[in-house]
Motif scaffolding. Sequence first.
Motif, PDB file in Angstrom:
ATOM      1  N   UNK A 101      -5.303  18.448 -22.638  1.00 33.25           N
ATOM      2  CA  UNK A 101      -4.211  18.983 -21.831  1.00 33.25           C
ATOM      3  C   UNK A 101      -4.658  19.488 -20.474  1.00 33.25           C
ATOM      4  N   UNK A 102      -5.878  19.102 -20.042  1.00 33.75           N
ATOM      5  CA  UNK A 102      -6.384  19.568 -18.739  1.00 33.75           C
ATOM      6  C   UNK A 102      -5.758  18.791 -17.587  1.00 33.75           C
ATOM      7  N   UNK A 103      -5.328  17.571 -17.852  1.00 28.34           N
ATOM      8  CA  UNK A 103      -4.587  16.778 -16.868  1.00 28.34           C
ATOM      9  C   UNK A 103      -3.447  16.084 -17.600  1.00 28.34           C
ATOM     10  N   UNK A 104      -2.508  15.574 -16.843  1.00 25.13           N
ATOM     11  CA  UNK A 104      -1.400  14.795 -17.384  1.00 25.13           C
ATOM     12  C   UNK A 104      -1.446  13.389 -16.786  1.00 25.13           C
ATOM     13  N   UNK A 105      -0.749  12.445 -17.375  1.00 31.33           N
ATOM     14  CA  UNK A 105      -0.706  11.109 -16.753  1.00 31.33           C
ATOM     15  C   UNK A 105      -0.228  11.149 -15.312  1.00 31.33           C
ATOM     16  N   UNK A 106       0.694  12.058 -15.007  1.00 31.53           N
ATOM     17  CA  UNK A 106       1.201  12.155 -13.631  1.00 31.53           C
ATOM     18  C   UNK A 106       0.104  12.625 -12.679  1.00 31.53           C
ATOM     19  N   UNK A 107      -0.697  13.630 -13.105  1.00 30.94           N
ATOM     20  CA  UNK A 107      -1.764  14.102 -12.218  1.00 30.94           C
ATOM     21  C   UNK A 107      -2.868  13.050 -12.080  1.00 30.94           C
ATOM     22  N   UNK A 108      -3.113  12.281 -13.138  1.00 26.99           N
ATOM     23  CA  UNK A 108      -4.100  11.215 -13.025  1.00 26.99           C
ATOM     24  C   UNK A 108      -3.658  10.150 -12.031  1.00 26.99           C
ATOM     25  N   UNK A 109      -2.340   9.910 -11.967  1.00 21.06           N
ATOM     26  CA  UNK A 109      -1.827   8.961 -10.972  1.00 21.06           C
ATOM     27  C   UNK A 109      -2.094   9.477  -9.560  1.00 21.06           C
TER      28      UNK A 109
ATOM     29  N   UNK B 128      -8.258   8.755  -4.794  1.00 14.13           N
ATOM     30  CA  UNK B 128      -9.501   7.984  -4.845  1.00 14.13           C
ATOM     31  C   UNK B 128      -9.401   6.732  -3.981  1.00 14.13           C
ATOM     32  N   UNK B 129      -8.235   6.099  -4.021  1.00 10.99           N
ATOM     33  CA  UNK B 129      -8.049   4.880  -3.238  1.00 10.99           C
ATOM     34  C   UNK B 129      -8.142   5.155  -1.740  1.00 10.99           C
ATOM     35  N   UNK B 130      -7.557   6.305  -1.327  1.00 12.08           N
ATOM     36  CA  UNK B 130      -7.559   6.643   0.104  1.00 12.08           C
ATOM     37  C   UNK B 130      -8.933   7.125   0.556  1.00 12.08           C
ATOM     38  N   UNK B 131      -9.572   7.997  -0.243  1.00 16.28           N
ATOM     39  CA  UNK B 131     -10.834   8.615   0.163  1.00 16.28           C
ATOM     40  C   UNK B 131     -12.065   7.858  -0.314  1.00 16.28           C
ATOM     41  N   UNK B 132     -11.870   6.801  -1.105  1.00 15.67           N
ATOM     42  CA  UNK B 132     -12.983   6.018  -1.664  1.00 15.67           C
ATOM     43  C   UNK B 132     -13.933   6.922  -2.444  1.00 15.67           C
ATOM     44  N   UNK B 133     -13.369   7.781  -3.302  1.00  9.52           N
ATOM     45  CA  UNK B 133     -14.156   8.707  -4.110  1.00  9.52           C
ATOM     46  C   UNK B 133     -14.106   8.284  -5.570  1.00  9.52           C
ATOM     47  N   UNK B 134     -15.088   8.781  -6.348  1.00  9.49           N
ATOM     48  CA  UNK B 134     -15.064   8.545  -7.780  1.00  9.49           C
ATOM     49  C   UNK B 134     -14.212   9.619  -8.462  1.00  9.49           C
ATOM     50  N   UNK B 135     -14.093   9.532  -9.782  1.00  7.57           N
ATOM     51  CA  UNK B 135     -13.135  10.357 -10.528  1.00  7.57           C
ATOM     52  C   UNK B 135     -13.405  11.857 -10.379  1.00  7.57           C
ATOM     53  N   UNK B 136     -14.634  12.292 -10.638  1.00  6.08           N
ATOM     54  CA  UNK B 136     -14.923  13.734 -10.661  1.00  6.08           C
ATOM     55  C   UNK B 136     -14.761  14.373  -9.279  1.00  6.08           C
ATOM     56  N   UNK B 137     -15.303  13.804  -8.189  1.00  9.30           N
ATOM     57  CA  UNK B 137     -15.052  14.412  -6.874  1.00  9.30           C
ATOM     58  C   UNK B 137     -13.567  14.462  -6.515  1.00  9.30           C
ATOM     59  N   UNK B 138     -12.803  13.450  -6.939  1.00 11.32           N
ATOM     60  CA  UNK B 138     -11.368  13.458  -6.641  1.00 11.32           C
ATOM     61  C   UNK B 138     -10.655  14.590  -7.387  1.00 11.32           C
TER      62      UNK B 138
END
Length: 564
Positions: free
Chosen positions: A21-29, A35-45
């Motif tokens: 419950x730390x994130x939701x599907x909406x927050x992952x979107x 990530x797409x805009x900043x070219x970052x990986x999951x954890x930094x994003x």
Amino acid sequence: MDLALTDDAERCLTDLLLSRGLVTPATLARVEEARRVAHESLIPALLALGLVGEDILAATAAEALGRPLLARDDLPAEPPMIERLPSRFLRRVRAFPVRIEDGKLLLALADPLDAFAVQAASLATGMSVTVAVAPPAAIEAALAGLETAPAPPEAVTADLATAAPEDAARLRDQASEAPVIRHVNALILQAVESGASDIHLEATEAGLRTRMRVDGVLHHLSTVSPALGTGVISRLKIMARLDVAERRLPQDGRMRIAVRGRDIDLRVSVIPAMDGEGVVLRILDRGSVALDFDALGFTPDEIAAMHGLLAQTSRMVLVTGPTGSGKTTTLYAALGSLDRQRLKICTIEDPIEYRLEGVSQVQVRSQIGLTFPNALRAMLRHDPDVMLVGEIRDPETAEVAVQAALTGHLVLATLHTNDAPSAVARLMDLGVPDYLISSVLRGVLAQRLVRTLCKACREPYEPAPPLLERLGLARLAQGAPIRLHAPRGCPACGGTGYRGRTTVLQVMDVTDELRALMLRRPDGNSLASLAASQGMLTLQEAGLRKALAGITSIEEVMRVVGGS
């Protein structure tokens, strides 16, 4: 390839974040878009958006990837292979060499999914690299420790609290750096989206500890490095129009920012402490506050009693309780229930928390002589029908407020006491004569805020007989079946078992019998006994009734109200 460096590893981490419950599907979107805009990986994003606290994310990543989790104390003062790993590289990838085991270098990473960092470290050292996980603040603090040179002896006697002009310029430059701006924006966004009432930033030896208060309980978010922490505090000072170079004296300010398309006001308080400055941001989100009695959790009987108290003139109504118990919100709801077209309503506040349409609101400014009593006297010349006094805190304010109630005005005010009957003794302590108190006091409300159980996961249970007897639940249930509920925790409530808060209220209606007793200068116990015989509940009894109704838990009532 190593599990920690594959797409499968990222999938394991997102699955665990979702299941906890730390994130939701909406927050992952949202993360994917960032990530797409900043070219970052999951954890930094995730960290840049402030969606998960640093410490929680590090612990979750370590568990998901099967990697050791290291704290600041686990990172050595003299790391291996440091001569082959430039500090600039380590800072950029947020990595720290820990030790050599079985011919392999153990490398602590803030982002264990960063394949580039592992490959670059392996090439630079000529060794195989295994990965551990550490929070970014721990790595930054360890790197800062490597780069900190001993201060010259004369620096010990320097006045470090006063910033020179060049220091002020440096602080402003730090506040304008992109990482600082991103961190502050993400912090405020996370707090607003979590429904937090306060953000607490506290300087410690390890860095700037960040917590937020949600439903009255503080939750740890992260500890950022001292270097970033200085920039964060400077950034907040600039946003609140405070003196960025002043580090010796407390400062108070205010700012308004737009979050998700709505304006949010924040009160900012800065105080100097031993390890650096501390900042508290009070979040005033008008859109999240429903200023009506029903939304605040008043029962139908309490709403009827409140309307009866407000349908008076030449009277005073007090709301008591500790700081943060919702007193001002209750008074705002009271003003909202009045006919603001027909009545002239004025308030004196320090500070003004929310703007109320159709109400003249005055901000106290003691530094220029606009105090509570001075503002009250001036306001009386505007012929108000209803006056709200933010707080009666001194004899002069109490005297003017009582005089206003005697001359045909309805005066609403807050007072700091533990329960409703104690308000009478407090007014006497402030020098108000007993005959004036008995003449003007119409009613007193004492209140607390308790967390409400999450409806999605609360668990019903039958209380044990000793608990029934000790708390008098049978009497409070008035013949209804006795069933309590316990918090369990689910994604909807962030695993706490609670979601939102409600008001626990004690209402003392000042009857003729109570007025007669006031003339004999009684203590609080005598007033409480008489009021109880006329139907007044204690705060504990009012809270237990809400527990019996399934709104909150027995544990929460006892935590907040105790034996009151």
